[in-house]
Design a protein around this motif. Structure first.
Motif, PDB file in Angstrom:
ATOM      1  N   UNK A  38       0.826  -1.203   0.000  1.00 40.01           N
ATOM      2  CA  UNK A  38       0.000   0.000   0.000  1.00 40.01           C
ATOM      3  C   UNK A  38       0.865   1.259   0.000  1.00 40.01           C
TER       4      UNK A  38
ATOM      5  N   UNK B 201       1.203   3.941  -2.995  1.00 44.76           N
ATOM      6  CA  UNK B 201       0.935   5.354  -2.730  1.00 44.76           C
ATOM      7  C   UNK B 201       2.115   6.211  -3.164  1.00 44.76           C
TER       8      UNK B 201
ATOM      9  N   UNK C  80       0.172   7.850  -5.905  1.00 45.63           N
ATOM     10  CA  UNK C  80      -0.756   8.787  -5.261  1.00 45.63           C
ATOM     11  C   UNK C  80      -0.564  10.189  -5.819  1.00 45.63           C
TER      12      UNK C  80
ATOM     13  N   UNK D  44      -4.987   6.951  -5.119  1.00 37.07           N
ATOM     14  CA  UNK D  44      -5.092   8.033  -4.136  1.00 37.07           C
ATOM     15  C   UNK D  44      -6.202   7.737  -3.134  1.00 37.07           C
TER      16      UNK D  44
ATOM     17  N   UNK E 102      -5.208   4.982  -0.779  1.00 30.61           N
ATOM     18  CA  UNK E 102      -4.217   5.450   0.189  1.00 30.61           C
ATOM     19  C   UNK E 102      -4.893   6.151   1.356  1.00 30.61           C
ATOM     20  N   UNK E 103      -5.792   7.048   1.034  1.00 30.84           N
ATOM     21  CA  UNK E 103      -6.446   7.810   2.097  1.00 30.84           C
ATOM     22  C   UNK E 103      -7.264   6.884   2.996  1.00 30.84           C
TER      23      UNK E 103
ATOM     24  N   UNK F 119      -6.566   3.782   3.530  1.00 30.70           N
ATOM     25  CA  UNK F 119      -5.614   2.996   4.308  1.00 30.70           C
ATOM     26  C   UNK F 119      -5.129   3.769   5.524  1.00 30.70           C
ATOM     27  N   UNK F 120      -4.843   5.046   5.311  1.00 32.00           N
ATOM     28  CA  UNK F 120      -4.412   5.890   6.425  1.00 32.00           C
ATOM     29  C   UNK F 120      -5.506   5.947   7.486  1.00 32.00           C
TER      30      UNK F 120
END
Lengths: 192, 192
Positions: B105, B109, B113, B120, B123-124, B126-127
């Motif tokens: 991931x 990113x 990303x 993108x 990624x967000x 995942x965060x």
DNA sequence: TTCGTTTTGCAACGATCATTGCAAAATATC
DNA sequence: GATATTTTGCAATGATCGTTGCAAAACGAA
């Protein structure tokens, strides 16, 4: 003695650096470079060698000109404040970076470390330099009694370097002012 | 009704995930996939659509099967110990990863990303998921009085997520046992 | 101006990229 | 066994990749 170059080598190198920085190594084609630098590909090859050579030169240029500096340590300034200023600077960079370019060294490492020996070497050196910079600041902070003397300065330096790398990823994945501020607060607090 | 597929779709997807994980999106060609998965390209396109589709499916598979789990929270186990176990697990992964594959991931990113809207978004998310996982652990730790109640649990969660991202970069740039241990020690100490 | 040297523009190189058209192969259902 | 449907293998597509050969253009030195 001969026909002079029609471009400023340093300027072109800087533009190439910007492009590699933004797009990464593989995603930047020779045609991209030609167009953004306004230099014929033949001149690029004449001047910088291969694409890979140009990239390494650009990466070198990056470390020399764009790396965060850990200087500014003087007797009357607080070391912890300096460390905090570094993270605040990183945060500002990330938030003002609309292209989400991040850090070229980290980007390059993530893209190529382990498969490109040159980049792998650069990465390890960068980690060393970064850790070393923080180490000096931490030691300075301990001497000034801002940071407890019983803490392992090398561990703290690695910890701060790791935090910085995290910032670089955050800059790509989800750059948010509040997040950077929160993290910075916790990190600075943890030094005392 | 018709001719059946000569391969196990799930197994092939897993193998594709591994390859993208190791080499990244751009550096993995259809030919690479053909060879490592032992499946004709025509079947790949028939089954998964485009290369980009396959990559997204693989990335999805990754988040579902390879993401570190933040479960295990039960009344009698220490939350801080659990957090420490997570970082120790990350360290072990990084040290045992001879290919320096890192985290798919984070790799994705860093590579895409900001330029690939699908990645993108992933990624967000995942965060968010990561931060949320840490948040629950921190809250749990506060309830158990392992973590001071006056600390901002969201800030701590973001701080821990950031540390985790740093680990992922370290895994690529310079994975060293001592470094991971030192950082973990400092981070765990900072929670108390 | 002429000579020597270097840069530049153009066009091409072979390689590889992701993608697809098509027909043969393979199987479930009848 | 015949038919309908899907998968597979093969070969090719046009695009783009990094790189280079070559000759004309441009300049410093004589």
């Amino acid at each position: 003695m001969a026909r002079p170059k029609a471009f400023d080598e340093q300027k072109i190198l800087n533009k190439a650096m910007r492009l590699f920085w933004e797009k990464g190594y593989q995603a930047t084609s020779i045609q991209d470079l030609e167009e953004h630098l306004n230099v014929g590909r033949r001149s690029l090859y004449n001047t910088f060698g291969s694409k890979h050579d140009l990239f390494l030169t650009a990466l070198d240029q990056y470390t020399k000109t764009e790396s965060p500096d850990f200087d500014g340590s003087c007797p009357e300034t607080s070391s912890v404040d300096l460390i905090q200023a570094i993270f605040e600077e990183l945060s500002l960079e990330a938030l003002g970076d609309s292209e989400r370019s991040g850090c070229m060294m980290v980007n390059s490492a993530m893209e190529l470390a382990g498969r490109d020996s040159d980049v792998t070497g650069y990465s390890e050196n960068a980690i060393k330099a970064m850790t070393n910079g923080f180490y000096k600041l931490v030691r300075d902070g301990q001497i000034k009694k801002e940071i407890p003397i019983d803490k392992d300065p090398m561990a703290l330096a690695q910890y701060l370097a790791n935090t910085m790398l995290g910032f670089r990823v955050m800059a790509k994945m989800d750059p948010q002012k509040e997040t950077f501020e929160n993290i910075t607060k916790v990190v600075i607090q943890s030094l005392k």
